[in-house]
Design an enzyme around this catalytic site. Sequence first.
Site, PDB file in Angstrom:
ATOM      1  N   ILE A  78       0.857  -1.185   0.000  1.00 27.97           N
ATOM      2  CA  ILE A  78       0.000   0.000   0.000  1.00 27.97           C
ATOM      3  C   ILE A  78       0.893   1.235   0.000  1.00 27.97           C
ATOM      4  O   ILE A  78       1.800   1.368   0.833  1.00 27.97           O
ATOM      5  CB  ILE A  78      -0.930   0.000   1.221  1.00 27.97           C
ATOM      6  CG1 ILE A  78      -1.892  -1.191   1.146  1.00 27.97           C
ATOM      7  CG2 ILE A  78      -1.714   1.308   1.299  1.00 27.97           C
ATOM      8  CD1 ILE A  78      -2.785  -1.330   2.359  1.00 27.97           C
ATOM      9  N   HIS A  95      -6.059  -4.259 -11.028  1.00 32.32           N
ATOM     10  CA  HIS A  95      -6.615  -4.959  -9.865  1.00 32.32           C
ATOM     11  C   HIS A  95      -7.425  -6.154 -10.349  1.00 32.32           C
ATOM     12  O   HIS A  95      -8.206  -6.034 -11.309  1.00 32.32           O
ATOM     13  CB  HIS A  95      -7.512  -4.019  -9.061  1.00 32.32           C
ATOM     14  CG  HIS A  95      -8.100  -4.654  -7.848  1.00 32.32           C
ATOM     15  ND1 HIS A  95      -7.374  -4.869  -6.694  1.00 32.32           N
ATOM     16  CD2 HIS A  95      -9.346  -5.144  -7.607  1.00 32.32           C
ATOM     17  CE1 HIS A  95      -8.144  -5.459  -5.793  1.00 32.32           C
ATOM     18  NE2 HIS A  95      -9.344  -5.634  -6.324  1.00 32.32           N
ATOM     19  N   ASP A 131      -7.907   1.123  -4.285  1.00 33.93           N
ATOM     20  CA  ASP A 131      -8.702   0.418  -5.298  1.00 33.93           C
ATOM     21  C   ASP A 131      -9.992   1.161  -5.688  1.00 33.93           C
ATOM     22  O   ASP A 131     -11.002   0.542  -6.018  1.00 33.93           O
ATOM     23  CB  ASP A 131      -9.066  -0.995  -4.822  1.00 33.93           C
ATOM     24  CG  ASP A 131      -7.842  -1.879  -4.647  1.00 33.93           C
ATOM     25  OD1 ASP A 131      -6.830  -1.629  -5.322  1.00 33.93           O
ATOM     26  OD2 ASP A 131      -7.896  -2.821  -3.825  1.00 33.93           O
TER      27      ASP A 131
END
Length: 208
Positions: A78, A95, A131
Amino acid sequence: MQSITQACRDQGWPAEVAAVIANREQASGLEWAAAMGIPTRVVPHRDHPDRASFDAALAREIDAFEPDYVLLAGFMRILTDDFVRHYAGRLVNIHPSLLPLFPGLATHRQALEAGVRVHGCTVHFVTPVLDHGPMIAQGVVPVCEGDTEDALAERVLSIEHVVYPAVASWLAHGRVGLEDGKVTVDGVADRAFGLAPRAAAVSRGDEA
């Protein structure tokens, strides 16, 4: 990464892959990139006391190559808000789900547990909200009866190798626009890849 590099060279994009940078020396793409003559760098996250320090070191390595875009592929850390803001509008990720469905990890397990009939991947600009960045393109695959996580992951990976190079090509040709959180791609009306329309054949018994 490999599919993007190969497409860039085979299709003669007006661009080049400037470098491949990883946070682990064992990252599989490093050896391949070096064999292709692409500069490689490793910025071990364990060498830094915190996430901010690592991200700053990573940004220094990236900026040394002066890239127009930074494409994440299999990068599982992250990133800090400062790092993301530094590359605002230039940081792209893929993703393994049809966002906004199933953000985070274990996406294939989430899809199977939810009982969805389609799954896939999303290429998007990265924002500080994990995301949830503006979507550039998506790839769709069916979820089949009896699927395991591994089988579904393999099917999604196959469409990832189609979608991500296509998006990278649009970026290289200057066709992608981003304004007010919305993406446009000049000359591209359909940014969904994968499922083709299928006709259903239904047999019915004689009616009285």
